[in-house]
Scaffold this motif. Structure first.
Motif, PDB file in Angstrom:
ATOM      1  N   GLY A   1      83.345 -30.841 -64.562  1.00 12.88           N
ATOM      2  CA  GLY A   1      82.256 -30.511 -64.816  1.00 12.88           C
ATOM      3  C   GLY A   1      81.795 -31.108 -66.055  1.00 12.88           C
ATOM      4  N   ALA A   2      82.554 -31.135 -67.240  1.00  6.51           N
ATOM      5  CA  ALA A   2      82.115 -31.688 -68.583  1.00  6.51           C
ATOM      6  C   ALA A   2      81.933 -33.229 -68.632  1.00  6.51           C
ATOM      7  CB  ALA A   2      82.949 -31.057 -69.502  1.00  6.51           C
ATOM      8  N   ILE A   3      82.727 -33.925 -67.635  1.00  5.23           N
ATOM      9  CA  ILE A   3      82.543 -35.106 -67.677  1.00  5.23           C
ATOM     10  C   ILE A   3      81.765 -35.928 -66.515  1.00  5.23           C
ATOM     11  CG2 ILE A   3      84.604 -35.448 -69.010  1.00  5.23           C
ATOM     12  CD1 ILE A   3      86.303 -36.027 -66.719  1.00  5.23           C
ATOM     13  N   GLN A   4      81.132 -35.192 -65.778  1.00  4.20           N
ATOM     14  CA  GLN A   4      80.397 -35.717 -64.813  1.00  4.20           C
ATOM     15  C   GLN A   4      79.280 -34.343 -64.294  1.00  4.20           C
ATOM     16  OE1 GLN A   4      83.073 -36.103 -61.291  1.00  4.20           O
ATOM     17  NE2 GLN A   4      82.168 -34.559 -60.276  1.00  4.20           N
ATOM     18  N   SER A   5      78.376 -34.723 -63.546  1.00  2.00           N
ATOM     19  CA  SER A   5      77.414 -33.650 -63.468  1.00  2.00           C
ATOM     20  C   SER A   5      77.890 -32.760 -62.291  1.00  2.00           C
ATOM     21  CB  SER A   5      76.144 -34.374 -62.834  1.00  2.00           C
ATOM     22  OG  SER A   5      76.212 -34.850 -61.586  1.00  2.00           O
ATOM     23  N   VAL A   6      77.358 -31.613 -62.504  1.00  2.00           N
ATOM     24  CA  VAL A   6      77.778 -30.229 -61.386  1.00  2.00           C
ATOM     25  C   VAL A   6      76.872 -30.261 -60.486  1.00  2.00           C
ATOM     26  CG1 VAL A   6      78.108 -28.174 -61.425  1.00  2.00           C
ATOM     27  CG2 VAL A   6      79.095 -29.001 -63.325  1.00  2.00           C
ATOM     28  N   GLN A   7      77.007 -30.554 -59.335  1.00  2.00           N
ATOM     29  CA  GLN A   7      75.993 -30.675 -58.121  1.00  2.00           C
ATOM     30  C   GLN A   7      76.608 -30.100 -56.902  1.00  2.00           C
ATOM     31  OE1 GLN A   7      74.968 -34.557 -57.497  1.00  2.00           O
ATOM     32  NE2 GLN A   7      76.765 -35.445 -58.377  1.00  2.00           N
ATOM     33  N   VAL A   8      75.768 -29.632 -55.979  1.00  2.00           N
ATOM     34  CA  VAL A   8      76.014 -29.138 -54.657  1.00  2.00           C
ATOM     35  C   VAL A   8      76.885 -30.369 -53.915  1.00  2.00           C
ATOM     36  CG1 VAL A   8      75.358 -28.448 -52.327  1.00  2.00           C
ATOM     37  CG2 VAL A   8      74.058 -27.669 -54.540  1.00  2.00           C
ATOM     38  N   GLY A   9      77.894 -30.186 -53.161  1.00  2.00           N
ATOM     39  CA  GLY A   9      78.740 -30.857 -52.464  1.00  2.00           C
ATOM     40  C   GLY A   9      79.603 -31.536 -53.253  1.00  2.00           C
ATOM     41  N   MET A  10      79.844 -31.315 -54.514  1.00  2.00           N
ATOM     42  CA  MET A  10      80.680 -32.178 -55.484  1.00  2.00           C
ATOM     43  C   MET A  10      82.167 -31.750 -54.926  1.00  2.00           C
ATOM     44  SD  MET A  10      80.658 -29.877 -58.952  1.00  2.00           S
ATOM     45  CE  MET A  10      81.918 -30.550 -59.815  1.00  2.00           C
ATOM     46  N   GLY A  11      82.667 -30.878 -54.210  1.00  2.00           N
ATOM     47  CA  GLY A  11      83.905 -30.500 -53.942  1.00  2.00           C
ATOM     48  C   GLY A  11      84.516 -31.495 -52.675  1.00  2.00           C
ATOM     49  N   GLU A  12      83.656 -31.732 -51.723  1.00  2.00           N
ATOM     50  CA  GLU A  12      84.248 -32.482 -50.569  1.00  2.00           C
ATOM     51  C   GLU A  12      84.911 -33.784 -50.983  1.00  2.00           C
ATOM     52  OE1 GLU A  12      81.142 -30.518 -50.520  1.00  2.00           O
ATOM     53  OE2 GLU A  12      82.871 -29.131 -49.753  1.00  2.00           O
ATOM     54  N   PRO A  13      84.303 -34.682 -51.706  1.00  2.00           N
ATOM     55  CA  PRO A  13      85.341 -35.924 -51.981  1.00  2.00           C
ATOM     56  C   PRO A  13      86.572 -35.564 -52.459  1.00  2.00           C
ATOM     57  CG  PRO A  13      83.099 -36.194 -52.847  1.00  2.00           C
ATOM     58  CD  PRO A  13      83.285 -34.716 -52.492  1.00  2.00           C
ATOM     59  N   VAL A  14      86.521 -34.624 -53.469  1.00  2.00           N
ATOM     60  CA  VAL A  14      87.832 -34.237 -54.050  1.00  2.00           C
ATOM     61  C   VAL A  14      88.887 -33.440 -53.080  1.00  2.00           C
ATOM     62  CG1 VAL A  14      88.922 -33.230 -56.069  1.00  2.00           C
ATOM     63  CG2 VAL A  14      86.574 -33.917 -56.342  1.00  2.00           C
ATOM     64  N   LEU A  15      88.279 -32.946 -52.286  1.00  2.00           N
ATOM     65  CA  LEU A  15      89.200 -32.061 -51.285  1.00  2.00           C
ATOM     66  C   LEU A  15      89.729 -33.193 -50.366  1.00  2.00           C
ATOM     67  CD1 LEU A  15      89.938 -29.588 -49.929  1.00  2.00           C
ATOM     68  CD2 LEU A  15      88.119 -30.024 -48.357  1.00  2.00           C
ATOM     69  N   ILE A  16      89.191 -34.316 -49.987  1.00  2.00           N
ATOM     70  CA  ILE A  16      89.660 -35.429 -49.166  1.00  2.00           C
ATOM     71  C   ILE A  16      90.896 -35.988 -49.930  1.00  2.00           C
ATOM     72  CG2 ILE A  16      89.444 -37.544 -48.092  1.00  2.00           C
ATOM     73  CD1 ILE A  16      86.507 -36.978 -47.627  1.00  2.00           C
ATOM     74  N   LEU A  17      90.725 -36.101 -51.298  1.00  2.00           N
ATOM     75  CA  LEU A  17      91.845 -36.697 -52.110  1.00  2.00           C
ATOM     76  C   LEU A  17      92.814 -35.817 -52.099  1.00  2.00           C
ATOM     77  CD1 LEU A  17      89.758 -38.508 -55.057  1.00  2.00           C
ATOM     78  CD2 LEU A  17      90.884 -39.583 -52.703  1.00  2.00           C
ATOM     79  N   ALA A  18      92.595 -34.489 -52.297  1.00  2.00           N
ATOM     80  CA  ALA A  18      93.549 -33.391 -52.521  1.00  2.00           C
ATOM     81  C   ALA A  18      94.573 -33.514 -51.063  1.00  2.00           C
ATOM     82  CB  ALA A  18      93.059 -32.057 -52.770  1.00  2.00           C
TER      83      ALA A  18
END
Length: 306
Positions: A211-228
């Protein structure tokens, strides 16, 4: 292409990889121990990021923000496990997918209700801002190096927890024969809650750090979840070591492909077309990697053979 650029992109790939590991480690623990497909894991990543941004905005302390992210994500994970997930362990995987997808919607709308629709911003602490000079005269952001260090430290700590502690023995036993450890007197409900909270805390920590190197916003976890999910398929479901190796492979493949494939395409076409074609191919790179690994070893790099 200069060697400095290559080294910088390798470091970027490592930083991306260790952050993916924090997400994938909790996800693979939850699936390995509980057999649960948790689509809401990305929402816990978002909870950690928002908790960190909110606390940092009030206190100005990045350290307190990280503590808040860990606590908020772990608490949210424990509550979700006790209220919702506990009823899904013996349910078909389709029911698990539908229920945890519903949790995504609840977390997203709840976060939007509390914090609003506008993104929040978490500042890099002054002590970690600016570049640091590496051997060879390479200047690289100190904060990104710190992320690599934190990720590696968490990986070592998680390995020690699982391989060298009584709790780790119970977790490993729970992966193999949950009925037997329950018969031996282990409170399986408490173990599940603890594992779920641990996985949630790791996701929340990743959200706060990124969150310190990009904005913190709703829905930010789903793209990372796909990669996980790609990471744990490559590394092998239930294997923390596999999650670590898989995360580094995905991080390096995604980062290096995004930088160097457009440069390669410039040898054959104009800059605009090369950038477009190279970026498109780079976005496919991690899935090509996953396919090649599954062709070679269908259970993943460190998954148990059937």
């Amino acid at each position: 292409m200069s060697s400095i650029l290559i080294i910088e992109q390798i470091l970027n790939g490592l930083q991306f990889g260790v952050m993916l590991f924090l997400m994938a480690a909790g996800l693979t623990l939850i699936f390995g121990v509980m057999g649960l497909i948790n689509l809401a894991h990305g929402s816990l990543y978002m909870v950690g990021a928002f908790a960190a941004a909110a606390v940092a905005g009030v206190t100005g302390s990045f350290l307190l923000a990280l503590v808040a992210a860990l606590a908020a994500a772990a608490l949210a994970g424990a509550i979700v496990e006790m209220v919702v997930i506990r009823r899904l362990y013996n349910a078909p995987h389709l029911d698990q997918v539908l229920a945890t997808f519903a949790l995504i919607l609840i977390f997203s709308e709840g976060t939007r209700w509390v914090f609003g629709s506008f993104p929040l911003f978490l500042d890099i602490p002054d002590a970690l801002s600016g570049p640091v000079t590496l051997p060879g005269g390479i200047e690289y952001p100190l904060y990104r190096l710190t992320l690599i260090g934190i990720g590696l430290a968490v990986a070592v700590g998680l390995w020690a927890l699982i391989e060298r502690t009584r709790l780790g023995i119970q977790i490993r036993a729970g992966e193999n024969d949950r009925e037997m450890i329950a018969a031996l007197g282990v409170d399986i409900s408490k173990l599940y809650t603890l594992v779920f909270a641990l996985g949630a805390a790791l996701a929340g920590l990743a959200g706060a750090l990124v969150g310190a190197i990009q904005s913190v916003q709703v829905g930010m976890g789903e793209p990372v979840l796909i990669l996980a999910f790609v990471v744990i398929v490559i590394g092998g479901i239930g294997s923390v070591r596999g999650a670590f190796i898989g995360a580094l492979l995905v991080g390096l493949t995604d980062t290096l492909g995004g930088v160097f494939l457009p440069e390669l395409f410039k040898l054959f076409m104009d800059n605009g077309a090369a950038q477009k074609s190279g970026s498109a191919l780079a976005s496919m790179g991690i899935y090509v990697l996953m396919g090649l690994v599954l062709i070679w070893r269908p259970t993943g790099l460190f998954g148990a053979r059937a």
